[in-house]
Design an enzyme around this catalytic site. Structure first.
Site, mmCIF file in Angstrom:
data_model
loop_
_atom_site.group_PDB
_atom_site.id
_atom_site.type_symbol
_atom_site.label_atom_id
_atom_site.label_comp_id
_atom_site.label_asym_id
_atom_site.label_seq_id
_atom_site.Cartn_x
_atom_site.Cartn_y
_atom_site.Cartn_z
ATOM 1 N N GLU A 107 0.785 -1.048 -0.144
ATOM 2 C CA GLU A 107 0.063 -0.002 0.155
ATOM 3 C C GLU A 107 0.784 1.173 0.039
ATOM 4 O OE1 GLU A 107 -3.374 0.221 2.694
ATOM 5 O OE2 GLU A 107 -3.763 2.401 1.716
ATOM 6 N N ASP B 58 -2.152 12.017 -2.740
ATOM 7 C CA ASP B 58 -2.215 13.501 -2.742
ATOM 8 C C ASP B 58 -2.576 14.004 -4.156
ATOM 9 O OD1 ASP B 58 -1.683 13.463 -0.169
ATOM 10 O OD2 ASP B 58 0.325 13.981 -0.349
ATOM 11 N N LYS C 122 -2.585 22.532 -7.922
ATOM 12 C CA LYS C 122 -2.096 23.674 -8.586
ATOM 13 C C LYS C 122 -1.156 23.101 -9.549
ATOM 14 C CE LYS C 122 -2.486 26.633 -4.379
ATOM 15 N NZ LYS C 122 -1.656 27.008 -3.623
ATOM 16 N N ASP D 259 -10.428 11.151 -5.165
ATOM 17 C CA ASP D 259 -11.365 12.085 -4.792
ATOM 18 C C ASP D 259 -11.583 13.108 -6.221
ATOM 19 O OD1 ASP D 259 -9.414 12.571 -2.950
ATOM 20 O OD2 ASP D 259 -9.980 14.527 -3.608
ATOM 21 N N ARG E 89 -9.229 7.399 6.625
ATOM 22 C CA ARG E 89 -9.537 8.601 7.328
ATOM 23 C C ARG E 89 -9.852 9.601 6.068
ATOM 24 N NH1 ARG E 89 -4.882 11.504 10.826
ATOM 25 N NH2 ARG E 89 -5.421 9.815 12.130
ATOM 26 N N PHE E 90 -9.144 9.624 4.687
ATOM 27 C CA PHE E 90 -9.402 10.590 3.977
ATOM 28 C C PHE E 90 -10.931 10.300 3.186
ATOM 29 C CE2 PHE E 90 -6.728 13.766 3.056
ATOM 30 C CZ PHE E 90 -5.669 13.569 4.271
HETATM 31 C C1 LIG Z 1 -4.604 12.145 1.012
HETATM 32 S S1 LIG Z 1 -3.550 10.960 2.136
HETATM 33 C C2 LIG Z 1 -4.464 9.552 2.180
HETATM 34 C C3 LIG Z 1 -4.357 8.513 3.302
HETATM 35 C C4 LIG Z 1 -5.131 7.161 3.332
HETATM 36 N N1 LIG Z 1 -4.698 6.347 2.027
HETATM 37 C C5 LIG Z 1 -6.498 7.546 3.383
HETATM 38 O O1 LIG Z 1 -7.148 6.999 2.587
HETATM 39 O O2 LIG Z 1 -6.748 7.935 4.317
HETATM 40 C C6 LIG Z 1 -2.152 10.646 1.146
HETATM 41 C C7 LIG Z 1 -0.929 9.740 1.962
HETATM 42 O O3 LIG Z 1 -0.179 9.422 1.285
HETATM 43 C C8 LIG Z 1 1.192 9.925 1.686
HETATM 44 N N2 LIG Z 1 2.306 10.203 0.624
HETATM 45 C C9 LIG Z 1 2.063 11.034 -0.266
HETATM 46 N N3 LIG Z 1 3.184 11.004 -1.130
HETATM 47 C C10 LIG Z 1 3.818 9.812 -0.988
HETATM 48 C C11 LIG Z 1 5.081 9.175 -1.385
HETATM 49 N N4 LIG Z 1 5.604 9.997 -2.689
HETATM 50 N N5 LIG Z 1 5.634 8.247 -0.908
HETATM 51 C C12 LIG Z 1 4.894 7.580 0.094
HETATM 52 N N6 LIG Z 1 3.640 8.324 0.736
HETATM 53 C C13 LIG Z 1 3.309 9.320 0.183
HETATM 54 C C14 LIG Z 1 0.958 11.086 2.488
HETATM 55 O O4 LIG Z 1 1.824 11.366 3.604
HETATM 56 C C15 LIG Z 1 -0.558 10.806 3.039
HETATM 57 O O5 LIG Z 1 -0.480 9.997 4.233
#
Ligand SMILES: C[S@@+](CC[C@H](N)C(=O)[O-])C[C@H]1O[C@@H](n2cnc3c(N)ncnc32)[C@H](O)[C@@H]1O
Length: 202
Positions: A34, A109, A113, A145, A176-177
């Site tokens: 994941e 993420d 932008k 999303d 959570r998201f």
């Molecule tokens: C919007 S959150 C979604 C978290 C979770 N999957 C959820 O559905 O609640 C995106 C997560 O991806 C992690 N993340 C973003 N870019 C990443 C990368 N290049 N490598 C590892 N994790 C990353 C962030 O730290 C964050 O915890």
């Protein structure tokens, strides 16, 4: 007391990548990964459901690693390993070609932008790397999303060795998201399911 240091001794956290790849990775049959697991809800549920598989969670935020490693220990799950890393580095350094049985990323993420597009994870280059690490015929699931990010990812797909199936889906992951979006009355998400149909050399 520095809790992170003491937690690093936990077998849950991959502290020494090379030693781990040499010892554990080679002896595991089915590996699920994941990417950006956040609070880890989906990772924990899948690991509980499939005790015979090894689950590797990659997350760049140290706080999330600490939080989820505590839950892994409490739940006595011995088939999860957590890696504090950017997913690109982890895929480059840690996994050999054709080693992963399933990969997923829930609500990556979106970097909406224009000047931040370069930070989006699922670029063509990264999709080719992901293809190389996946076993032939296996799948990668991405749920977002953001319709804009979804469309952008679809444009990255040519020449990445994947067959794609995309659809709009209701909430079903209880992360959570996902809950955050539900609270804001977003009830549909964009699902991209990639199936490796050709191997890409990287
Ligand atoms: C919007 S959150 C979604 C978290 C979770 N999957 C959820 O559905 O609640 C995106 C997560 O991806 C992690 N993340 C973003 N870019 C990443 C990368 N290049 N490598 C590892 N994790 C990353 C962030 O730290 C964050 O915890």
């Amino acid at each position: 007391m520095d809790t992170r240091k003491s937690l690093c001794k936990s077998p849950v956290i991959i502290a020494d990548r090379e030693a781990w790849a040499e010892k554990d990775l080679k002896h595991t049959k089915t590996i699920e990964v994941e990417i950006g697991f956040g609070s880890g809800e989906y990772l924990l549920r899948r690991a509980a459901e499939y005790p015979e598989r090894l689950f590797i969670g990659i997350e760049k935020k140290a706080g999330m690693i600490t939080e989820v490693s505590k839950r892994v220990t409490c739940l006595k799950l011995n088939n999860i390993r957590l890696l504090e890393s950017c997913a690109k580095d982890a895929f480059t350094d840690l996994f050999p070609a054709n080693s992963i049985s399933r990969a997923y990323s829930l609500f990556p993420d979106p970097w909406p932008k224009r000047k931040h597009l370069q930070y989006r994870l699922f670029s063509s280059e990264y999709l080719r790397l992901l293809n190389n690490r996946l076993i032939f015929g296996s799948e990668a699931l991405i749920v977002t999303d953001s319709e804009d990010y979804c469309n952008w990812m679809l444009k990255q797909l040519p020449d990445t060795g994947f067959e794609v199936e995309n659809s709009i889906i209701p909430p079903q992951f209880d992360t959570r998201f996902e809950r955050k979006w539900l609270e804001q009355n977003f009830n549909t998400f964009f699902r991209i399911l990639l199936k490796k149909v050709r191997h890409i050399e990287t």
